[in-house]
Design a protein around this motif. Structure first.
Motif, PDB file in Angstrom:
ATOM      1  N   LEU A  75       0.848  -1.202   0.000  1.00 42.56           N
ATOM      2  CA  LEU A  75       0.000   0.000   0.000  1.00 42.56           C
ATOM      3  C   LEU A  75       0.883   1.253   0.000  1.00 42.56           C
ATOM      4  N   PHE A  76       0.354   2.326  -0.545  1.00 43.56           N
ATOM      5  CA  PHE A  76       1.047   3.621  -0.483  1.00 43.56           C
ATOM      6  C   PHE A  76       0.042   4.628   0.068  1.00 43.56           C
ATOM      7  N   ILE A  77       0.258   5.018   1.340  1.00 47.34           N
ATOM      8  CA  ILE A  77      -0.709   5.891   2.015  1.00 47.34           C
ATOM      9  C   ILE A  77      -0.079   7.270   2.234  1.00 47.34           C
ATOM     10  N   THR A  78      -0.796   8.260   1.732  1.00 43.77           N
ATOM     11  CA  THR A  78      -0.349   9.656   1.912  1.00 43.77           C
ATOM     12  C   THR A  78      -1.296  10.361   2.874  1.00 43.77           C
ATOM     13  N   THR A  79      -0.730  11.066   3.866  1.00 42.15           N
ATOM     14  CA  THR A  79      -1.550  12.005   4.627  1.00 42.15           C
ATOM     15  C   THR A  79      -0.747  13.293   4.823  1.00 42.15           C
ATOM     16  N   LYS A  80      -1.365  14.259   5.511  1.00 41.74           N
ATOM     17  CA  LYS A  80      -0.791  15.610   5.465  1.00 41.74           C
ATOM     18  C   LYS A  80      -0.818  16.305   6.827  1.00 41.74           C
ATOM     19  N   LEU A  81       0.170  17.167   7.004  1.00 42.39           N
ATOM     20  CA  LEU A  81       0.225  18.027   8.192  1.00 42.39           C
ATOM     21  C   LEU A  81      -0.726  19.203   7.942  1.00 42.39           C
ATOM     22  N   PRO A  82      -1.808  19.304   8.726  1.00 44.47           N
ATOM     23  CA  PRO A  82      -2.817  20.330   8.411  1.00 44.47           C
ATOM     24  C   PRO A  82      -2.360  21.746   8.770  1.00 44.47           C
ATOM     25  N   ILE A  83      -3.047  22.724   8.199  1.00 40.97           N
ATOM     26  CA  ILE A  83      -2.611  24.112   8.431  1.00 40.97           C
ATOM     27  C   ILE A  83      -2.810  24.522   9.894  1.00 40.97           C
ATOM     28  N   HIS A  84      -3.669  23.805  10.639  1.00 44.79           N
ATOM     29  CA  HIS A  84      -3.826  24.168  12.048  1.00 44.79           C
ATOM     30  C   HIS A  84      -2.724  23.545  12.915  1.00 44.79           C
ATOM     31  N   ALA A  85      -1.802  22.819  12.278  1.00 49.90           N
ATOM     32  CA  ALA A  85      -0.670  22.250  13.026  1.00 49.90           C
ATOM     33  C   ALA A  85       0.640  22.570  12.315  1.00 49.90           C
ATOM     34  N   ASN A  86       0.642  23.639  11.545  1.00 47.82           N
ATOM     35  CA  ASN A  86       1.812  23.949  10.728  1.00 47.82           C
ATOM     36  C   ASN A  86       2.868  24.701  11.537  1.00 47.82           C
ATOM     37  N   ARG A  87       3.335  24.029  12.580  1.00 50.57           N
ATOM     38  CA  ARG A  87       4.365  24.582  13.457  1.00 50.57           C
ATOM     39  C   ARG A  87       5.287  23.423  13.853  1.00 50.57           C
ATOM     40  N   PRO A  88       6.590  23.713  14.035  1.00 46.49           N
ATOM     41  CA  PRO A  88       7.530  22.625  14.333  1.00 46.49           C
ATOM     42  C   PRO A  88       7.075  21.754  15.508  1.00 46.49           C
ATOM     43  N   GLY A  89       6.561  22.391  16.556  1.00 45.93           N
ATOM     44  CA  GLY A  89       6.194  21.644  17.764  1.00 45.93           C
ATOM     45  C   GLY A  89       4.970  20.751  17.589  1.00 45.93           C
ATOM     46  N   ASP A  90       4.247  20.910  16.492  1.00 43.94           N
ATOM     47  CA  ASP A  90       3.016  20.128  16.291  1.00 43.94           C
ATOM     48  C   ASP A  90       3.199  18.937  15.347  1.00 43.94           C
ATOM     49  N   ASP A 108       3.389   6.324   3.944  1.00 43.53           N
ATOM     50  CA  ASP A 108       4.373   6.284   2.857  1.00 43.53           C
ATOM     51  C   ASP A 108       4.779   7.685   2.427  1.00 43.53           C
ATOM     52  N   MET A 109       3.857   8.640   2.589  1.00 45.92           N
ATOM     53  CA  MET A 109       4.174  10.029   2.220  1.00 45.92           C
ATOM     54  C   MET A 109       3.520  10.946   3.238  1.00 45.92           C
ATOM     55  N   TYR A 110       4.325  11.840   3.829  1.00 49.36           N
ATOM     56  CA  TYR A 110       3.757  12.861   4.715  1.00 49.36           C
ATOM     57  C   TYR A 110       4.030  14.217   4.072  1.00 49.36           C
ATOM     58  N   LEU A 111       2.963  14.971   3.814  1.00 49.20           N
ATOM     59  CA  LEU A 111       3.085  16.253   3.128  1.00 49.20           C
ATOM     60  C   LEU A 111       2.728  17.390   4.065  1.00 49.20           C
ATOM     61  N   ILE A 112       3.411  18.510   3.943  1.00 48.61           N
ATOM     62  CA  ILE A 112       2.922  19.745   4.575  1.00 48.61           C
ATOM     63  C   ILE A 112       1.756  20.197   3.689  1.00 48.61           C
ATOM     64  N   GLY A 161      11.036   6.704  11.553  1.00 53.94           N
ATOM     65  CA  GLY A 161      10.325   5.581  10.920  1.00 53.94           C
ATOM     66  C   GLY A 161       8.821   5.792  10.836  1.00 53.94           C
ATOM     67  N   LEU A 162       8.367   7.033  11.026  1.00 59.14           N
ATOM     68  CA  LEU A 162       6.920   7.282  11.013  1.00 59.14           C
ATOM     69  C   LEU A 162       6.404   7.562   9.605  1.00 59.14           C
ATOM     70  N   THR A 163       7.310   7.880   8.692  1.00 56.85           N
ATOM     71  CA  THR A 163       6.944   8.038   7.278  1.00 56.85           C
ATOM     72  C   THR A 163       8.136   7.639   6.418  1.00 56.85           C
ATOM     73  N   LYS A 164       7.829   7.171   5.207  1.00 53.53           N
ATOM     74  CA  LYS A 164       8.917   6.769   4.285  1.00 53.53           C
ATOM     75  C   LYS A 164       9.395   7.963   3.457  1.00 53.53           C
ATOM     76  N   ASN A 165       8.480   8.896   3.195  1.00 56.10           N
ATOM     77  CA  ASN A 165       8.780  10.032   2.320  1.00 56.10           C
ATOM     78  C   ASN A 165       8.188  11.296   2.918  1.00 56.10           C
ATOM     79  N   ILE A 166       8.772  12.424   2.557  1.00 57.66           N
ATOM     80  CA  ILE A 166       8.182  13.708   2.932  1.00 57.66           C
ATOM     81  C   ILE A 166       8.104  14.629   1.716  1.00 57.66           C
ATOM     82  N   GLY A 167       7.110  15.490   1.739  1.00 57.11           N
ATOM     83  CA  GLY A 167       6.926  16.405   0.620  1.00 57.11           C
ATOM     84  C   GLY A 167       6.049  17.564   1.034  1.00 57.11           C
ATOM     85  N   VAL A 168       5.626  18.328   0.050  1.00 54.69           N
ATOM     86  CA  VAL A 168       4.836  19.532   0.325  1.00 54.69           C
ATOM     87  C   VAL A 168       3.655  19.601  -0.636  1.00 54.69           C
TER      88      VAL A 168
END
Ligand SMILES: NC(=O)c1ccc[n+]([C@@H]2O[C@H](COP(=O)([O-])OP(=O)(O)OC[C@H]3O[C@@H](n4cnc5c(N)ncnc54)[C@H](OP(=O)(O)O)[C@@H]3O)[C@@H](O)[C@H]2O)c1
Length: 328
Positions: A75-90, A108-112, A161-168
């Motif tokens: 499987l290849f699962i993408t989810t995203k860091l939402p704009i209400h958590a767009n801070r380093p500490g979140d 598999d992919m974590y996007l801002i 190890g919480l995500t394989k890839n990162i992107g925006v």
């Protein structure tokens, strides 16, 4: 044409070349839609906390994995860091919450999700509907956003190890360049609106030159969004991409639907479409794009349809345009 089924990312990992989108897919539809999608052969799923369906997606995935109908690694699962958590500490806690809801140990992919930020909503719930607004209905923004600081935490998510890839997502060229200049791990994916009336050619060329794979959201021109904007008065004319005469004519040439031509055109540009559907017939149709090829002439005619016309605009994020990093 098996090689067309995957794109290779800049770290050597593979991503299935079409995914299922899940924006505006409510819980009661998404579980059965995912069953149909996985049965049809989809292995790439795009979600986000703000779609409010990660729990339902998690339930379906868990059922498929636990009954050995699919292996997690396929499987290849993408989810995203939402704009209400767009801070380093979140970053870490937000990704961990997504993983809990998706019942996974990694994505598999974590996007801002976007370059902008708003404060955590007072209600605690994370959707554009619950974000805090001023008395004029404008979103309260958090203007302190520093992409490089957030990106460092995104890199940590790979190391943990919480995500394989990162992107925006929704970033412009300048914002991506700043990350390229200040990162250990380069973004491997940019997710943007890309459809035949909004082709984003300069950004596509920039990403290709920097080995960043593009994912095309709203590849079919999201009809639900068009209807909402017509009702809100932010769009004057209806837009039905698959009824464009050029698209219809090319579809006839191949005995395919307009939607299949729109998706095939994206795929043939080396871009990954993620059409959303909760309808089993349309899910299958959207996947059946590997058995035909558009000619150079057809590709050029479709390229000629660009109008610079964005469908997903800021109608629902009134006030966000005041954020210093806003790209919409
Ligand atoms: N990163 C971001 O900021 C961002 C923003 C927007 C979207 N996205 C992602 O991209 C995904 C796709 O974009 P989208 O949902 O905006 O729009 P889309 O995929 O362009 O369009 C979805 C609409 O098209 C219909 N549809 C699907 N297949 C069809 C076909 N073969 N023929 C006719 N109609 C068809 C769907 O209805 P049915 O369900 O009834 O088939 C739905 O109304 C989203 O779901 C989400 O995962 C990301």
């Amino acid at each position: 044409m098996t090689s067309e089924r995957f794109f290779t990312l800049n770290n050597g990992l593979e991503m299935p070349s079409i995914g299922i989108g899940t924006f505006m897919a409510p819980d009661h539809e998404i579980e059965t839609a995912l069953d149909a999608a996985l049965k049809a052969g989809y292995r790439h799923i795009d979600t986000a906390p703000v779609y409010l369906n990660e729990k339902a997606i998690g339930k379906a995935l868990r059922r498929w994995i636990d009954t050995n109908q699919v292996k997690r690694e396929d499987l290849f699962i993408t989810t995203k860091l939402p704009i209400h958590a767009n801070r380093p500490g979140d970053v870490e806690k937000t990704l961990k919450k997504s993983l809990e809801d998706l019942q996974l140990t990694y994505v598999d992919m974590y996007l801002i999700h976007a370059p902008v930020a708003v404060p955590q909503p007072a209600s605690g719930a994370g959707s554009s509907l619950t974000y805090d607004r001023d008395s004029n209905g404008n979103l309260i923004i958090d203007p302190t956003t520093d992409h490089v600081k957030i990106w460092k935490k995104m890199e940590d998510m790979i190391e943990m190890g919480l995500t394989k890839n990162i992107g925006v997502s929704n970033f412009n060229q300048k914002q991506i360049q700043r990350l390229l200049d200040n990162s250990k791990i380069k973004p491997s994916n940019l997710q943007i609106e890309l459809q035949v009336y909004f082709q984003q050619n300069d950004l596509v060329d920039f990403c290709k030159a920097n080995n960043i794979l593009i994912t095309a959201y709203s590849p079919l021109g999201n009809r639900d969004m068009v209807k909402r904007r017509l009702a809100a008065g932010t769009l004057k004319e209806d837009i039905i991409l698959f009824e464009d005469p050029t698209v219809v004519e090319i579809a006839k040439n191949h005995n395919k639907t307009g939607a299949q031509v729109l998706l095939r055109w994206i795929l043939q540009r080396g871009i990954c479409p993620i059409p959303k559907s909760t309808n089993p017939g349309r899910l299958q149709q959207n996947l059946d794009i590997y058995d035909f090829k558009l000619s150079d002439d057809e590709m050029n005619r479709l390229a000629g349809l660009d109008k610079g016309l964005r469908i997903c605009d800021t109608s629902f994020f009134k006030g966000i345009e005041k954020h210093p990093e806003c790209t919409w």
